[in-house]
Scaffold this motif. Sequence first.
Motif, PDB file in Angstrom:
ATOM      1  N   ALA A   1      44.693  41.473  50.250  1.00  0.00           N
ATOM      2  CA  ALA A   1      43.460  41.451  51.043  1.00  0.00           C
ATOM      3  C   ALA A   1      42.399  40.616  50.330  1.00  0.00           C
ATOM      4  CB  ALA A   1      42.966  42.868  51.278  1.00  0.00           C
ATOM      5  N   VAL A   2      42.632  39.325  50.308  1.00  0.00           N
ATOM      6  CA  VAL A   2      41.787  38.390  49.561  1.00  0.00           C
ATOM      7  C   VAL A   2      41.418  37.223  50.461  1.00  0.00           C
ATOM      8  CG1 VAL A   2      41.828  36.700  47.659  1.00  0.00           C
ATOM      9  CG2 VAL A   2      42.700  39.005  47.292  1.00  0.00           C
ATOM     10  N   VAL A   3      40.191  36.745  50.295  1.00  0.00           N
ATOM     11  CA  VAL A   3      39.717  35.529  50.952  1.00  0.00           C
ATOM     12  C   VAL A   3      39.540  34.459  49.880  1.00  0.00           C
ATOM     13  CG1 VAL A   3      37.749  34.469  52.140  1.00  0.00           C
ATOM     14  CG2 VAL A   3      38.624  36.689  52.899  1.00  0.00           C
ATOM     15  N   ALA A   4      40.017  33.263  50.153  1.00  0.00           N
ATOM     16  CA  ALA A   4      39.903  32.150  49.208  1.00  0.00           C
ATOM     17  C   ALA A   4      38.949  31.103  49.752  1.00  0.00           C
ATOM     18  CB  ALA A   4      41.272  31.523  48.953  1.00  0.00           C
ATOM     19  N   LYS A   5      38.135  30.544  48.847  1.00  0.00           N
ATOM     20  CA  LYS A   5      37.220  29.450  49.206  1.00  0.00           C
ATOM     21  C   LYS A   5      37.634  28.208  48.416  1.00  0.00           C
ATOM     22  CE  LYS A   5      32.802  30.310  49.616  1.00  0.00           C
ATOM     23  NZ  LYS A   5      31.413  30.789  49.395  1.00  0.00           N
ATOM     24  N   VAL A   6      38.004  27.169  49.143  1.00  0.00           N
ATOM     25  CA  VAL A   6      38.407  25.907  48.538  1.00  0.00           C
ATOM     26  C   VAL A   6      37.253  24.929  48.710  1.00  0.00           C
ATOM     27  CG1 VAL A   6      40.130  24.069  48.522  1.00  0.00           C
ATOM     28  CG2 VAL A   6      40.795  26.384  49.228  1.00  0.00           C
ATOM     29  N   ALA A   7      36.672  24.482  47.607  1.00  0.00           N
ATOM     30  CA  ALA A   7      35.510  23.596  47.682  1.00  0.00           C
ATOM     31  C   ALA A   7      35.918  22.205  48.143  1.00  0.00           C
ATOM     32  CB  ALA A   7      34.810  23.522  46.333  1.00  0.00           C
TER      33      ALA A   7
ATOM     34  N   HIS B   1      37.088  39.573  47.594  1.00  0.00           N
ATOM     35  CA  HIS B   1      37.574  40.718  48.347  1.00  0.00           C
ATOM     36  C   HIS B   1      37.395  40.465  49.845  1.00  0.00           C
ATOM     37  CE1 HIS B   1      38.510  43.671  45.263  1.00  0.00           C
ATOM     38  NE2 HIS B   1      37.422  43.315  44.606  1.00  0.00           N
ATOM     39  N   ARG B   2      38.428  40.764  50.606  1.00  0.00           N
ATOM     40  CA  ARG B   2      38.278  40.693  52.058  1.00  0.00           C
ATOM     41  C   ARG B   2      37.468  41.894  52.532  1.00  0.00           C
ATOM     42  NH1 ARG B   2      43.668  40.360  54.586  1.00  0.00           N
ATOM     43  NH2 ARG B   2      43.634  42.636  54.655  1.00  0.00           N
ATOM     44  N   LEU B   3      36.539  41.650  53.433  1.00  0.00           N
ATOM     45  CA  LEU B   3      35.658  42.706  53.917  1.00  0.00           C
ATOM     46  C   LEU B   3      36.323  43.481  55.041  1.00  0.00           C
ATOM     47  CD1 LEU B   3      32.387  40.580  54.022  1.00  0.00           C
ATOM     48  CD2 LEU B   3      33.017  42.283  52.301  1.00  0.00           C
TER      49      LEU B   3
END
Length: 304
Positions: free
Chosen positions: A50-56, A103-105
């Motif tokens: 349950a993870v969110v990833a941000k790729v710049a 963390h995924r909300l």
Amino acid sequence: MHVLQEPPFDEARARTLLAQACATAGLPDPAGARLLALGENAVFDLGTPAVVAKVARDPALAERTARELAVARWLDGAGIPVVRPADGLVDQPADGHPVSFWHRLAPAVRPAAAADLGPLLRALHLLPGPPGPAPQQLPHRELLAPVERWLRAGGSALDPADVAFLLRRRDEQQPAVAELVPMLRTGVIHGDALPRNVHLGPHGPILLDLETVADDLREHDLVVLSVSHHRYGLPEADYVAFTRSYGWDVRDWAGYPVLRGARETAGTAWLAQRVPGNPAALAEFRRRVASLREADRSVRWHAF
């Protein structure tokens, strides 16, 4: 000498970078990750875990990504409801692009409204500055600093005359913004205070997208909704609900026209990075530039 060019940052490129970062972090293959947003970052829900990833989008954003993670931990410790970095996962660069994990909300109970933003900003604005060296001293809100980088990302798809116009406008506005005299006490701000950066979960509203948290005029956070009202069609009732929930209307400030104009310049330049391969974004970019050239504030803009 042949210079290798960075591939265009689209969903396919972002997925390639995400796969590299997940492999380095020991996470499962993210082939099924769901794209949530594509702007300064490509944001993906990895599903399991349950993870969110941000790729710049740009390797130059590495310092900002590291600061966002530190700021999130600091604000969480200070009692401000914010999105939290994923436990045990450090940011992983992929081909130089920083990739961070969060963390995924829990699912939203409803879309956030303008009135939900006001109390969050009041709580944030009451904070003193961050203690000690971490997350280090917050920067000033350099609203116009990325304009040239955003325009460069638009490449040959942009009319050089439009680029030159926006750069001149930035050069004219930067000194005026620097000389603004605030009405509110300066301090911690979010930097991009919009309802889309609020998640309304089962335990209340949570602030998202902390990469522009800064130490500057609180008016920066309040002018954003006024531009949404005048340019993007946020209803009058929603804007009034926001000002009441915060406790003040930034339009009563003498410096409002200057900061509003700078925000419009930044918003137009930001769109340039979405233009390559996107005819709708190009049409909207031209529409915004034309309205700024003509000083026509009646023209409504479309969000991207």
